[in-house]
Write an enzyme that holds these catalytic residues in place. Structure first.
Site, short mmCIF file in Angstrom:
data_model
loop_
_atom_site.label_atom_id
_atom_site.label_comp_id
_atom_site.label_asym_id
_atom_site.label_seq_id
_atom_site.Cartn_x
_atom_site.Cartn_y
_atom_site.Cartn_z
N SER A 83 -2.60 -85.88 13.98
CA SER A 83 -1.31 -86.16 13.58
C SER A 83 -0.43 -85.89 14.73
CB SER A 83 -1.08 -85.61 12.42
OG SER A 83 0.51 -85.69 12.02
N TYR B 224 0.20 -78.29 6.47
CA TYR B 224 -0.26 -79.30 7.08
C TYR B 224 -0.26 -79.47 8.55
CZ TYR B 224 -1.15 -84.42 7.97
OH TYR B 224 -1.47 -85.58 8.50
#
Length: 279
Positions: free
Chosen positions: A140, A153
């Protein structure tokens, strides 16, 4: 060097929907055979049926070594030697870290980090025996920057970036390429209800196209959208204070601050309960 994809075999974790499904569709369009692994076997089977004879579905829990090993083994039994492994499965929980449920912390680490490690290990073993292969880890943009309200995350995705770089160095002598894909917010269930920033969100098909380019060109990494790459290069050498200022200026923290709580709560409850029910 350009790799011919037609006839290659790929396995995709979390492949029943969203980014994983888009990658499967893109691979099949290239003439590849694809194994779709997912906790939701019924949905995985429906996706495979949509894609036709070059796709099969298997139930997969990426946090369980035996399940991952069975997935790789079943893929090879269905189509032959595995050429490409895409570690895509992931969970994202947004919120204040100090209030985050311990289950949410554990599951994000298990799925996003342990799942990548187990997938790379299971695929890497069979690829090393043949002296070739390609492992693609879906990380990401959060794996390159610091974003508030996304501590666990973002930490897992920083880990995926580091794992990818270290794996590449270790597996290169075995003929295995290892790559990371780092998208901005993607319009999927995982990204539902998030705020916006100056960097546009992307579609699953955009990420899938980047995966195809990386596999075909045996590239180390790709950011999606492309504008993130010059921004990353520009900020890489800046001190942390300057990087944080730029992140704020681009609205990076607003993405997680201005969320639709009802939408996020629904996704997060489903994701956590789905994983927990299989433990």
């Amino acid at each position: 060097m350009t790799v011919e994809l037609k006839g290659k075999v790929a396995a995709i974790t979390g492949g029943a929907r969203g980014i994983g499904k888009a990658i499967a569709e893109a691979f099949v369009a290239e003439g590849m055979s694809v194994a779709i692994g997912d906790l939701d076997l019924e949905l995985a089977q429906a996706t495979a049926k949509e894609l036709g004879d070059r796709a099969v579905a298997f139930e997969l829990d990426v946090t369980v070594p035996a399940s991952m090993e069975a997935f790789v083994r079943s893929t090879e039994q269905a189509f032959g030697p595995l050429d490409v492994m895409v570690n895509n499965a992931g969970i994202m929980v947004v919120g204040d870290f100090l209030k985050e449920d311990d289950r949410a912390t554990d599951l994000q680490i298990d799925v996003n980090v342990r799942g990548v490690l187990l997938g790379a290990k299971a695929a890497g073993r069979v690829m090393a025996d043949r002296g070739q292969g390609h492992i693609v880890n879906i990380a990401s943009a959060a794996g390159k920057v610091a974003i508030a309200r996304l501590v666990t995350y973002a930490g897992t995705k920083h880990a995926v970036v580091g794992i990818t770089d270290s794996l590449r160095a270790e597996l290169r002598p075995h003929g295995i390429q290892v790559s990371a894909i780092m998208p901005n917010v993607v319009n999927t269930r995982l990204g539902a209800g998030l705020g916006s920033s100056m960097i546009p969100s992307v579609e699953p098909e955009d990420v899938a196209a980047a995966v195809v380019r990386v596999v075909r060109g045996r590239r180390n990494e790709a950011m999606v959208p492309w504008i993130l790459e010059p921004i990353r290069m520009l900020t890489a050498g800046l001190p942390s204070v300057a990087r944080d200022f730029l992140t704020r200026a681009l609205g990076g923290h607003d993405v997680m601050a201005n969320t639709d709580d009802a939408v996020r709560d629904a996704y997060q409850a489903e994701a956590l309960e789905g994983q927990q029910a299989r433990r």
